[in-house]
Design a protein around this motif. Structure first.
Motif, PDB file in Angstrom:
ATOM      1  N   PRO A  78       0.786  -1.244   0.000  1.00 23.92           N
ATOM      2  CA  PRO A  78       0.000   0.000   0.000  1.00 23.92           C
ATOM      3  C   PRO A  78       0.821   1.299   0.000  1.00 23.92           C
ATOM      4  O   PRO A  78       0.374   2.292  -0.546  1.00 23.92           O
ATOM      5  CB  PRO A  78      -0.845  -0.130   1.265  1.00 23.92           C
ATOM      6  CG  PRO A  78      -1.037  -1.604   1.414  1.00 23.92           C
ATOM      7  CD  PRO A  78       0.267  -2.224   0.974  1.00 23.92           C
ATOM      8  N   LYS A  79       2.020   1.277   0.566  1.00 26.23           N
ATOM      9  CA  LYS A  79       2.791   2.541   0.590  1.00 26.23           C
ATOM     10  C   LYS A  79       3.796   2.618  -0.552  1.00 26.23           C
ATOM     11  O   LYS A  79       4.630   3.523  -0.570  1.00 26.23           O
ATOM     12  CB  LYS A  79       3.543   2.651   1.915  1.00 26.23           C
ATOM     13  CG  LYS A  79       2.637   3.030   3.061  1.00 26.23           C
ATOM     14  CD  LYS A  79       3.427   3.370   4.297  1.00 26.23           C
ATOM     15  CE  LYS A  79       2.439   3.747   5.392  1.00 26.23           C
ATOM     16  NZ  LYS A  79       2.835   3.287   6.694  1.00 26.23           N
ATOM     17  N   MET A 165      -2.363   7.077   0.685  1.00 23.19           N
ATOM     18  CA  MET A 165      -3.442   7.930   0.165  1.00 23.19           C
ATOM     19  C   MET A 165      -3.092   8.361  -1.254  1.00 23.19           C
ATOM     20  O   MET A 165      -1.996   8.857  -1.506  1.00 23.19           O
ATOM     21  CB  MET A 165      -3.614   9.187   1.036  1.00 23.19           C
ATOM     22  CG  MET A 165      -4.057   8.908   2.456  1.00 23.19           C
ATOM     23  SD  MET A 165      -5.577   7.927   2.553  1.00 23.19           S
ATOM     24  CE  MET A 165      -6.785   9.072   1.912  1.00 23.19           C
ATOM     25  N   GLN A 166      -4.025   8.183  -2.147  1.00 26.27           N
ATOM     26  CA  GLN A 166      -3.811   8.558  -3.547  1.00 26.27           C
ATOM     27  C   GLN A 166      -4.838   9.622  -3.906  1.00 26.27           C
ATOM     28  O   GLN A 166      -6.045   9.344  -3.928  1.00 26.27           O
ATOM     29  CB  GLN A 166      -3.969   7.325  -4.448  1.00 26.27           C
ATOM     30  CG  GLN A 166      -2.940   6.235  -4.194  1.00 26.27           C
ATOM     31  CD  GLN A 166      -1.605   6.507  -4.865  1.00 26.27           C
ATOM     32  OE1 GLN A 166      -1.533   6.680  -6.080  1.00 26.27           O
ATOM     33  NE2 GLN A 166      -0.542   6.560  -4.069  1.00 26.27           N
ATOM     34  N   ASN A 202     -11.887  13.039  -2.850  1.00 29.30           N
ATOM     35  CA  ASN A 202     -10.931  13.020  -3.950  1.00 29.30           C
ATOM     36  C   ASN A 202      -9.712  12.156  -3.700  1.00 29.30           C
ATOM     37  O   ASN A 202      -8.649  12.400  -4.259  1.00 29.30           O
ATOM     38  CB  ASN A 202     -10.485  14.449  -4.271  1.00 29.30           C
ATOM     39  CG  ASN A 202     -11.621  15.255  -4.842  1.00 29.30           C
ATOM     40  OD1 ASN A 202     -12.379  14.742  -5.659  1.00 29.30           O
ATOM     41  ND2 ASN A 202     -11.763  16.486  -4.403  1.00 29.30           N
ATOM     42  N   SER A 203      -9.856  11.183  -2.832  1.00 26.63           N
ATOM     43  CA  SER A 203      -8.700  10.321  -2.590  1.00 26.63           C
ATOM     44  C   SER A 203      -9.135   8.883  -2.348  1.00 26.63           C
ATOM     45  O   SER A 203     -10.274   8.617  -1.960  1.00 26.63           O
ATOM     46  CB  SER A 203      -7.914  10.830  -1.382  1.00 26.63           C
ATOM     47  OG  SER A 203      -8.703  10.723  -0.225  1.00 26.63           O
ATOM     48  N   PHE A 204      -8.200   8.002  -2.581  1.00 32.22           N
ATOM     49  CA  PHE A 204      -8.394   6.590  -2.249  1.00 32.22           C
ATOM     50  C   PHE A 204      -7.388   6.204  -1.195  1.00 32.22           C
ATOM     51  O   PHE A 204      -6.278   6.733  -1.165  1.00 32.22           O
ATOM     52  CB  PHE A 204      -8.123   5.711  -3.472  1.00 32.22           C
ATOM     53  CG  PHE A 204      -9.161   5.807  -4.533  1.00 32.22           C
ATOM     54  CD1 PHE A 204     -10.465   5.434  -4.270  1.00 32.22           C
ATOM     55  CD2 PHE A 204      -8.833   6.254  -5.797  1.00 32.22           C
ATOM     56  CE1 PHE A 204     -11.431   5.506  -5.249  1.00 32.22           C
ATOM     57  CE2 PHE A 204      -9.788   6.334  -6.783  1.00 32.22           C
ATOM     58  CZ  PHE A 204     -11.093   5.962  -6.501  1.00 32.22           C
ATOM     59  N   CYS A 205      -7.770   5.254  -0.358  1.00 30.72           N
ATOM     60  CA  CYS A 205      -6.817   4.711   0.593  1.00 30.72           C
ATOM     61  C   CYS A 205      -6.486   3.288   0.133  1.00 30.72           C
ATOM     62  O   CYS A 205      -7.380   2.457  -0.037  1.00 30.72           O
ATOM     63  CB  CYS A 205      -7.425   4.705   1.992  1.00 30.72           C
ATOM     64  SG  CYS A 205      -6.253   4.134   3.202  1.00 30.72           S
ATOM     65  N   ARG A 206      -5.209   3.046  -0.089  1.00 28.85           N
ATOM     66  CA  ARG A 206      -4.800   1.708  -0.546  1.00 28.85           C
ATOM     67  C   ARG A 206      -4.739   0.781   0.656  1.00 28.85           C
ATOM     68  O   ARG A 206      -3.869   0.921   1.511  1.00 28.85           O
ATOM     69  CB  ARG A 206      -3.437   1.784  -1.219  1.00 28.85           C
ATOM     70  CG  ARG A 206      -3.443   2.629  -2.465  1.00 28.85           C
ATOM     71  CD  ARG A 206      -2.055   3.144  -2.792  1.00 28.85           C
ATOM     72  NE  ARG A 206      -1.193   2.147  -3.384  1.00 28.85           N
ATOM     73  CZ  ARG A 206       0.090   2.341  -3.637  1.00 28.85           C
ATOM     74  NH1 ARG A 206       0.677   3.486  -3.314  1.00 28.85           N
ATOM     75  NH2 ARG A 206       0.816   1.399  -4.183  1.00 28.85           N
ATOM     76  N   THR A 207      -5.652  -0.154   0.717  1.00 31.18           N
ATOM     77  CA  THR A 207      -5.697  -1.037   1.885  1.00 31.18           C
ATOM     78  C   THR A 207      -5.095  -2.408   1.583  1.00 31.18           C
ATOM     79  O   THR A 207      -4.788  -3.167   2.488  1.00 31.18           O
ATOM     80  CB  THR A 207      -7.156  -1.230   2.350  1.00 31.18           C
ATOM     81  OG1 THR A 207      -7.947  -1.577   1.207  1.00 31.18           O
ATOM     82  CG2 THR A 207      -7.703   0.031   2.984  1.00 31.18           C
TER      83      THR A 207
END
Ligand SMILES: O=C(O)CCC(=O)C(=O)O
Ligand SMILES: [Fe+2]
Length: 221
Positions: A78-79, A165-166, A202-207
């Protein structure tokens, strides 16, 4: 499949702006179909499950000069992202990226000193819309396919931020993202609170991890 050693990654032709160190620091694992040999990577046929995918990409898009014969599978935690780079002349003029898992934002940054490989293939019409050469971003949702070519390939660096966070407020396909995330699976902030913050929209969280298949044609194997 072979897991490539660090020194092998430099042989894959990412161009002068990308060293193997950059790749090792940003990419969790790199797999490539081929046999690692002292003279480089020896070509092998792609496995049937992969040619079913690459054949479809090639047939439907009609953008590849010949059958796709090179697929790089990257896995990102994710990071993790990938440093801005250009794929180099070996694969010019077109690349297709199939995305699976967490969504990410790919940033395209104009780079004036690139572009030497642009005219390698005569007769290719360059994309006039990119003539003003501004940076732009594209959201890569799971199961999406991004194909970029010609000037977008040669005159822009592409990269993904090393960030959970993207943010996609400036992405060219920002308005389409909600229909691919109807349950707000990738926007946990929206589920939890009644207060809707702009950054959550306006963002996605990569889980989870993301896996990408980068499909290209190498003319000299
Ligand atoms: O994983 C991605 O989406 C990008 C990969 C890439 O740019 C590359 O392998 O050259
Ligand atoms: Fe790339």
């Amino acid at each position: 499949m072979e897991v490539l050693e660090e020194q092998e990654i430099t042989k894959l032709g990412y161009g002068p702006n990308c060293t193997s160190d950059m790749f090792m620091s940003t990419t969790y694992a790199l797999y490539e179909r081929g046999v690692v040999h002292e003279k480089g990577l020896l070509a092998q046929d792609l496995p049937p499950w992969l040619t079913r995918i690459t054949g479809k990409i090639s047939d439907k898009s009609r953008l590849f000069p010949s059958a796709i014969n090179h697929v790089l599978i990257n896995e990102y935690l994710p990071k993790q992202g990938i440093m801005p780079h250009q794929d180099g002349p070996a694969y010019f003029p077109v690349v297709a990226i199939l995305s699976l898992g967490s969504p990410v934002v790919m940033d395209f940054t104009p780079h004036s000193s690139l572009g030497e490989c642009r005219h390698v293939e005569d007769g290719i019409k360059l994309d006039e819309r990119l003539d003003d050469e501004r940076p732009f971003s594209v959201v890569l949702m799971p199961r999406s396919l991004l194909i970029f070519k010609d000037k977008a390939y040669s005159d822009y660096l592409h990269g993904i931020r090393d960030c959970e966070m993207q943010y996609y407020d400036r992405a060219v396909n920002a308005t389409e993202t909600s229909k691919h995330d109807a349950g707000n699976q990738w926007r946990p902030g929206l589920e939890k609170s009644n207060e809707v913050r702009a950054e959550d929209i306006n963002s996605f969280c990569r889980t989870t991890t993301r896996v990408s298949l980068t499909c290209r044609v190498v003319s000299k194997m």
